[in-house]
Design an enzyme around this catalytic site. Structure first.
Site, PDB file in Angstrom:
ATOM      1  N   ASP A 116      -7.096   4.431  -4.361  1.00 39.58           N
ATOM      2  CA  ASP A 116      -7.735   4.311  -3.038  1.00 39.58           C
ATOM      3  C   ASP A 116      -8.316   5.698  -2.779  1.00 39.58           C
ATOM      4  O   ASP A 116      -8.557   6.459  -3.733  1.00 39.58           O
ATOM      5  CB  ASP A 116      -6.705   3.883  -1.972  1.00 39.58           C
ATOM      6  CG  ASP A 116      -7.342   3.504  -0.634  1.00 39.58           C
ATOM      7  OD1 ASP A 116      -7.847   2.385  -0.515  1.00 39.58           O
ATOM      8  OD2 ASP A 116      -7.370   4.344   0.295  1.00 39.58           O
ATOM      9  N   LYS A 147       0.874  -1.183   0.000  1.00 38.43           N
ATOM     10  CA  LYS A 147       0.000   0.000   0.000  1.00 38.43           C
ATOM     11  C   LYS A 147       0.905   1.225   0.000  1.00 38.43           C
ATOM     12  O   LYS A 147       2.059   1.154   0.437  1.00 38.43           O
ATOM     13  CB  LYS A 147      -0.878  -0.003   1.262  1.00 38.43           C
ATOM     14  CG  LYS A 147      -2.110   0.853   1.151  1.00 38.43           C
ATOM     15  CD  LYS A 147      -3.274   0.139   0.494  1.00 38.43           C
ATOM     16  CE  LYS A 147      -4.448   1.074   0.278  1.00 38.43           C
ATOM     17  NZ  LYS A 147      -5.646   0.381  -0.173  1.00 38.43           N
TER      18      LYS A 147
HETATM   19  P1  NDP Z   1     -12.880   7.965  -2.558  1.00 31.68           P
HETATM   20  O1  NDP Z   1     -11.782   8.935  -2.397  1.00 31.68           O
HETATM   21  O2  NDP Z   1     -13.463   7.748  -3.911  1.00 31.68           O
HETATM   22  O3  NDP Z   1     -14.078   8.307  -1.561  1.00 31.68           O
HETATM   23  C1  NDP Z   1     -13.864   8.384  -0.183  1.00 31.68           C
HETATM   24  C2  NDP Z   1     -15.148   8.834   0.469  1.00 31.68           C
HETATM   25  O4  NDP Z   1     -15.023   8.701   1.872  1.00 31.68           O
HETATM   26  C3  NDP Z   1     -15.472  10.296   0.202  1.00 31.68           C
HETATM   27  O5  NDP Z   1     -16.837  10.469   0.202  1.00 31.68           O
HETATM   28  C4  NDP Z   1     -14.819  10.986   1.385  1.00 31.68           C
HETATM   29  O6  NDP Z   1     -15.364  12.251   1.706  1.00 31.68           O
HETATM   30  C5  NDP Z   1     -15.137  10.002   2.485  1.00 31.68           C
HETATM   31  N1  NDP Z   1     -14.126  10.135   3.557  1.00 31.68           N
HETATM   32  C6  NDP Z   1     -12.790  10.015   3.450  1.00 31.68           C
HETATM   33  N2  NDP Z   1     -12.200  10.233   4.628  1.00 31.68           N
HETATM   34  C7  NDP Z   1     -13.196  10.512   5.486  1.00 31.68           C
HETATM   35  C8  NDP Z   1     -13.241  10.825   6.857  1.00 31.68           C
HETATM   36  N3  NDP Z   1     -12.115  10.909   7.588  1.00 31.68           N
HETATM   37  N4  NDP Z   1     -14.461  11.019   7.417  1.00 31.68           N
HETATM   38  C9  NDP Z   1     -15.600  10.942   6.680  1.00 31.68           C
HETATM   39  N5  NDP Z   1     -15.615  10.651   5.369  1.00 31.68           N
HETATM   40  C10 NDP Z   1     -14.437  10.440   4.792  1.00 31.68           C
HETATM   41  O7  NDP Z   1     -12.318   6.584  -1.960  1.00 31.68           O
HETATM   42  P2  NDP Z   1     -12.835   5.109  -2.202  1.00 31.68           P
HETATM   43  O8  NDP Z   1     -14.311   5.105  -2.373  1.00 31.68           O
HETATM   44  O9  NDP Z   1     -11.979   4.499  -3.226  1.00 31.68           O
HETATM   45  O10 NDP Z   1     -12.443   4.415  -0.811  1.00 31.68           O
HETATM   46  C11 NDP Z   1     -13.343   4.342   0.292  1.00 31.68           C
HETATM   47  C12 NDP Z   1     -12.890   3.240   1.225  1.00 31.68           C
HETATM   48  O11 NDP Z   1     -12.874   1.986   0.518  1.00 31.68           O
HETATM   49  C13 NDP Z   1     -11.494   3.381   1.816  1.00 31.68           C
HETATM   50  O12 NDP Z   1     -11.464   2.825   3.112  1.00 31.68           O
HETATM   51  C14 NDP Z   1     -10.637   2.530   0.887  1.00 31.68           C
HETATM   52  O13 NDP Z   1      -9.449   2.087   1.510  1.00 31.68           O
HETATM   53  C15 NDP Z   1     -11.599   1.369   0.653  1.00 31.68           C
HETATM   54  N6  NDP Z   1     -11.340   0.562  -0.525  1.00 31.68           N
HETATM   55  C16 NDP Z   1     -11.309   1.123  -1.779  1.00 31.68           C
HETATM   56  C17 NDP Z   1     -11.091   0.324  -2.882  1.00 31.68           C
HETATM   57  C18 NDP Z   1     -11.169   0.862  -4.261  1.00 31.68           C
HETATM   58  O14 NDP Z   1     -11.173   0.044  -5.207  1.00 31.68           O
HETATM   59  N7  NDP Z   1     -11.261   2.167  -4.475  1.00 31.68           N
HETATM   60  C19 NDP Z   1     -10.791  -1.110  -2.744  1.00 31.68           C
HETATM   61  C20 NDP Z   1     -10.946  -1.623  -1.402  1.00 31.68           C
HETATM   62  C21 NDP Z   1     -11.176  -0.793  -0.344  1.00 31.68           C
HETATM   63  P3  NDP Z   1     -14.511  13.598   1.397  1.00 31.68           P
HETATM   64  O15 NDP Z   1     -14.667  13.782  -0.081  1.00 31.68           O
HETATM   65  O16 NDP Z   1     -15.144  14.646   2.211  1.00 31.68           O
HETATM   66  O17 NDP Z   1     -13.099  13.316   1.819  1.00 31.68           O
END
Ligand code: NDP
Length: 449
Positions: free
Chosen positions: A162, A122
């Site tokens: 991510d 990662k």
């Molecule tokens: P994105 O950047 O596309 O979206 C992240 C979302 O989570 C946004 O809505 C963001 O809001 C919100 N967020 C982030 N940090 C916080 C926080 N501290 N408190 C509240 N909301 C928060 O990321 P992904 O959708 O790709 O990833 C989401 C999760 O899924 C993560 O845990 C990631 O590790 C996991 N994941 C992702 C994969 C992938 O293929 N993308 C694969 C496996 C797991 P804001 O815009 O305000 O920051």
């Protein structure tokens, strides 16, 4: 086991997310070690908890006003027993070495569960793309890759997206890698469809989580149809989780970002979801705008000092946390149980605190940890790597069918391992045990390296 954990905490006392992930995995695999003398004799726990390599580097870049900024870049190669390091890059202000190590550690077991040949890694940076122009993001990505390129490669380490790293960032990173290495290879996954990306990769994590949830519900002779669902986040994983729930006849009531959440009693339908995709992926706006566009919905700002998230207080059948780590604590877990939720399926990585997991288990709720439920993303990344190696592109249906099959098989693997070690129905124990055994056996086969 306690001695190992104490030693790790003493050595790196600030890496609390990594310690949390360690506690969870090591507690689950204790019965495996009890049964296997060789694992103890060959110190597999000491070895598997120490990254094979950690790279930290300076990332200088210039903003549109000519101001120079310096961020910190990371890439952790946790374990390569099963294949090249594989795992995403996270760009978010909260990123530090402890968070990257926790994510890399989880990735090792997740990748093992997919049955594809991928080790775990990662990376990322404390750079936050929010509010930056496209040119600023491009300059940052180019500077980040100017160092990272010498440590990665299609047979060494294959990063992906991510939080904060989507199609735009992968494009800029790939462009710089290609220029520096003078080669066009599958060094990153999540690439654009026209230049080596796989169909279904953007959808894979969310779709996979819902396929997994459907398998879990089927163990109680239920389905997603007509289920009221709470989804958090509004990025990649949340969007495609919502899309698949809708396709399977469920209703999605919430979405969120770091400023708060929206609640729409009428449900977020495909039309409203298309608006969210445009809002988040193109205009890069805030989820609060949803409530201005659709007055039947309300936006609730969330102050982190509140100590719980009111999103999880709404009555529902299923919960899909898809934002970030530790977004459901003990108070939230009690609210979920009281609100009638039967299933919690993690789209995000480690979104549930250990206290909350215990509450779910005490209430005999169906609970799936991210390393099993969100493995669809990396699984399709593995399929993207396979297509790149063959210079072929598989049709959408073929990739989706493979994804469905992989999620079904991970579900079965978790239940079988949980049964074998005396914790029937415990997906967390099953995922940790099955992932661990495969990696450790490969490590032992390969000698002390
Ligand atoms: P994105 O950047 O596309 O979206 C992240 C979302 O989570 C946004 O809505 C963001 O809001 C919100 N967020 C982030 N940090 C916080 C926080 N501290 N408190 C509240 N909301 C928060 O990321 P992904 O959708 O790709 O990833 C989401 C999760 O899924 C993560 O845990 C990631 O590790 C996991 N994941 C992702 C994969 C992938 O293929 N993308 C694969 C496996 C797991 P804001 O815009 O305000 O920051």
């Amino acid at each position: 086991m306690d001695a190992i954990i104490s030693r790790i905490i003493d050595r790196d006392p600030d890496q609390k997310e990594f310690h949390q992930a360690l506690h969870e995995v090591l507690a689950s695999v204790k019965p495996v070690l009890d049964r296997n003398f060789e694992y103890r004799q060959l110190a597999v726990l000491d070895r598997i908890t120490e990254p094979e390599r950690v790279i930290m580097f300076r990332v200088p870049w210039m903003d549109d006003d000519g101001q120079v900024h310096v961020n910190r870049g990371f890439r952790v190669g946790m374990n390569s027993a099963l294949g090249p390091y594989k795992g995403g890059l996270r760009f978010h202000a909260s990123v530090n070495l402890g968070i990257i190590k926790f994510l890399a550690f989880e990735q090792v077991f997740k990748n093992s569960l997919t049955t594809l040949a991928m080790g775990g890694g990662k990376g990322g940076s404390d750079f936050d793309p929010k509010g930056k122009s496209d040119n600023e993001v491009m300059r940052f990505c180019q500077s980040f890759m100017a160092e990272l390129y010498r440590h990665i490669g299609p047979n060494t380490d294959v990063p992906a997206g991510d939080i904060g790293v989507g199609a735009r960032e992968i494009g800029y990173l790939f462009g710089m890698y290609k220029k520096l290495k003078n080669e066009f290879t599958g060094v990153l996954t999540g690439k654009g469809l026209g230049w080596g990306g796989s169909l279904i990769r953007p959808e894979a994590t969310g779709y996979g989580a819902v396929y997994f949830a459907a398998e879990m519900l089927q163990t109680r002779r239920e389905s997603i149809e007509n289920k009221r669902c709470l989804v958090s986040g509004s990025g990649n994983v949340a969007q495609f989780t919502t899309e698949k729930i809708l396709q399977l006849g469920g209703k999605v009531l919430t979405l969120s970002d770091s400023s708060g959440y929206i609640f729409d009693e009428q449900g977020i339908d495909q039309h409203k979801l298309a608006y969210v995709k445009q809002l988040k992926n193109i205009r890069r706006g805030r989820i609060s705008e949803y409530a201005m566009q659709y007055p039947e919905a309300v936006h609730v700002p969330v102050d982190p000092s509140l100590g719980y998230n009111p999103l999880w207080e709404h009555g529902a059948d299923c919960a899909f946390p898809c934002a970030t780590q530790n977004e459901i604590n003990g108070v939230d877990a009690v609210h979920l149980a009281k609100g009638g939720v039967q299933l919690i399926c993690e789209g995000a990585n480690m979104p549930t605190t250990p206290e909350a997991v215990d509450i779910f288990h005490d209430h005999t709720l169906l609970y799936a940890p991210g390393k099993a439920a969100n493995a669809g993303g990396v699984a399709v990344s593995g399929l993207e790597m396979a297509q790149n190696s063959m210079r072929l592109s598989w049709p959408r249906k073929e990739v989706d069918d493979r994804l469905k099959q992989i999620m079904k098989s991970i579900h079965r693997t978790c239940l079988d391992a949980a049964d074998e070690y005396g914790t029937p129905g415990n997906y967390m124990a099953g995922a940790n045990i099955a992932g661990f055994v495969k990696v450790v056996n490969a490590m032992l086969d390969q000698g002390l390296v």
